[in-house]
Design a protein around this motif. Sequence first.
Motif, PDB file in Angstrom:
ATOM      1  N   GLN A 219       0.668  -1.325   0.096  1.00 27.61           N
ATOM      2  CA  GLN A 219      -0.050  -0.050   0.133  1.00 27.61           C
ATOM      3  C   GLN A 219       0.950   1.116   0.158  1.00 27.61           C
ATOM      4  O   GLN A 219       0.431   2.199  -0.762  1.00 27.61           O
ATOM      5  CB  GLN A 219      -1.033  -0.043   1.252  1.00 27.61           C
ATOM      6  CG  GLN A 219      -2.083   1.259   1.149  1.00 27.61           C
ATOM      7  CD  GLN A 219      -2.860   1.123   0.293  1.00 27.61           C
ATOM      8  OE1 GLN A 219      -3.640   0.016  -0.233  1.00 27.61           O
ATOM      9  NE2 GLN A 219      -2.981   2.225  -0.762  1.00 27.61           N
ATOM     10  N   VAL A 222       2.327   1.598  -3.525  1.00 26.29           N
ATOM     11  CA  VAL A 222       1.127   2.178  -4.146  1.00 26.29           C
ATOM     12  C   VAL A 222       0.955   3.676  -4.151  1.00 26.29           C
ATOM     13  O   VAL A 222       0.663   4.628  -5.151  1.00 26.29           O
ATOM     14  CB  VAL A 222      -0.365   1.264  -4.229  1.00 26.29           C
ATOM     15  CG1 VAL A 222      -1.158   2.002  -5.101  1.00 26.29           C
ATOM     16  CG2 VAL A 222      -0.012  -0.186  -4.792  1.00 26.29           C
ATOM     17  N   ASP A 223       0.837   4.150  -2.819  1.00 29.22           N
ATOM     18  CA  ASP A 223       0.648   5.483  -2.541  1.00 29.22           C
ATOM     19  C   ASP A 223       1.859   6.262  -3.067  1.00 29.22           C
ATOM     20  O   ASP A 223       1.579   7.620  -3.328  1.00 29.22           O
ATOM     21  CB  ASP A 223       0.661   5.603  -0.917  1.00 29.22           C
ATOM     22  CG  ASP A 223      -0.556   4.983  -0.419  1.00 29.22           C
ATOM     23  OD1 ASP A 223      -1.704   4.915  -1.299  1.00 29.22           O
ATOM     24  OD2 ASP A 223      -0.848   4.868   0.540  1.00 29.22           O
ATOM     25  N   HIS A 227       4.110   2.045 -10.823  1.00 25.62           N
ATOM     26  CA  HIS A 227       3.251   1.469 -11.857  1.00 25.62           C
ATOM     27  C   HIS A 227       2.858   0.021 -11.749  1.00 25.62           C
ATOM     28  O   HIS A 227       2.019  -0.427 -12.279  1.00 25.62           O
ATOM     29  CB  HIS A 227       3.898   1.820 -13.342  1.00 25.62           C
ATOM     30  CG  HIS A 227       4.233   3.337 -13.558  1.00 25.62           C
ATOM     31  ND1 HIS A 227       5.309   3.690 -13.550  1.00 25.62           N
ATOM     32  CD2 HIS A 227       3.387   4.199 -13.879  1.00 25.62           C
ATOM     33  CE1 HIS A 227       5.364   5.087 -13.521  1.00 25.62           C
ATOM     34  NE2 HIS A 227       4.130   5.405 -13.936  1.00 25.62           N
ATOM     35  N   LEU A 229       3.751  -3.569  -8.848  1.00 29.85           N
ATOM     36  CA  LEU A 229       4.140  -4.094  -7.499  1.00 29.85           C
ATOM     37  C   LEU A 229       5.239  -5.504  -8.174  1.00 29.85           C
ATOM     38  O   LEU A 229       4.484  -6.228  -8.968  1.00 29.85           O
ATOM     39  CB  LEU A 229       3.314  -4.659  -6.593  1.00 29.85           C
ATOM     40  CG  LEU A 229       2.209  -3.446  -5.970  1.00 29.85           C
ATOM     41  CD1 LEU A 229       1.232  -3.942  -5.176  1.00 29.85           C
ATOM     42  CD2 LEU A 229       3.354  -2.660  -5.202  1.00 29.85           C
ATOM     43  N   HIS A 254      -5.360  -4.470  -4.586  1.00 26.84           N
ATOM     44  CA  HIS A 254      -4.889  -3.555  -5.760  1.00 26.84           C
ATOM     45  C   HIS A 254      -5.271  -4.264  -7.130  1.00 26.84           C
ATOM     46  O   HIS A 254      -4.512  -4.870  -7.966  1.00 26.84           O
ATOM     47  CB  HIS A 254      -3.454  -3.289  -5.747  1.00 26.84           C
ATOM     48  CG  HIS A 254      -2.983  -2.799  -4.355  1.00 26.84           C
ATOM     49  ND1 HIS A 254      -3.273  -1.447  -4.010  1.00 26.84           N
ATOM     50  CD2 HIS A 254      -2.193  -3.368  -3.282  1.00 26.84           C
ATOM     51  CE1 HIS A 254      -2.507  -1.215  -2.918  1.00 26.84           C
ATOM     52  NE2 HIS A 254      -2.184  -2.322  -2.392  1.00 26.84           N
ATOM     53  N   VAL A 257      -3.580  -2.936 -10.423  1.00 33.20           N
ATOM     54  CA  VAL A 257      -1.950  -2.769 -10.408  1.00 33.20           C
ATOM     55  C   VAL A 257      -1.215  -4.250 -10.927  1.00 33.20           C
ATOM     56  O   VAL A 257      -1.461  -5.285 -10.381  1.00 33.20           O
ATOM     57  CB  VAL A 257      -1.341  -2.424  -9.094  1.00 33.20           C
ATOM     58  CG1 VAL A 257       0.225  -2.378  -9.113  1.00 33.20           C
ATOM     59  CG2 VAL A 257      -2.125  -1.032  -8.438  1.00 33.20           C
TER      60      VAL A 257
END
Length: 271
Positions: A219, A222-223, A227, A229, A254, A257
């Motif tokens: 998380q 992503v924050d 682009h 993981l 997600h 993603v």
Amino acid sequence: DLTKMSKTVGRGLATVAPVPPAVRAAATPGGLRKILQERGPAGYAQYVREHKGLLLMDTTWRDAHQSLLATRMRTEDLLNCADLTNAALSNAYSLEMWGGATFDVCMRFLHECPWDRLEKLRAAVPDVPFQMLLRGANAVGYTSYPDNVVYKFCEQAVKSGIDIFRVFDSLNYVDNLKLGVDAVLAAGGFVEGTMSYTGDVGDPTRTKYSLDYYLDLAQQLVDMGVHALAIKDMAGLLTPRAVTLLVTALREQHPDVPIHVHTHDTAGLGV
């Protein structure tokens, strides 16, 4: 296959030379790199997520010889197979071919310029997205560098031909990760926010590196604006049960993603 080998005979000795197989170019003109160039990192991430099927990253030019040959493949060796590589991998997600120990070994042991290697290979392999391993605030070295050094390094790496940056920190130290992520984003590169995997998320008695630990780290990445993981299983610890739990939970958290799993086959479970 001996039927695909050429044979010359002289002075009673036979020399058998392998004949490289014919490799067809990709169905996508310009390869997947063309999609990345046309749509940009965010558009490429969307393309990868919507792709129906499994996409592969090839590590022959970086992690493979780093793990098996002490990173001793020379630029000349790589250039000799560049044409075939471009054709064979033009529909691959990426070719990891720089970063990690390759930068250091080029200079210290092979007496080559790593930037020269990157630029020559980029010219020879135009259709495959090039990927590198970036150690966050450590860049491609073994100490933390000033922020402006990391920013300038990433800027030049993009100009010289790197498309995708797998940004990791061996201890998952978020501040180090953030510097690498921010530097790549500023340079216009595609960022894979990477989680270095250890422990066993399938064992509820092991609470330090639990499923919640990785979900929280994902998380945060992503924050930051990554682009994609990446799960970096550098020790080959992922079991089928663990990777099922982890990827399923990440996908639920997600949904849009891309998730990239990189594993070493130390325990024989990778395949």
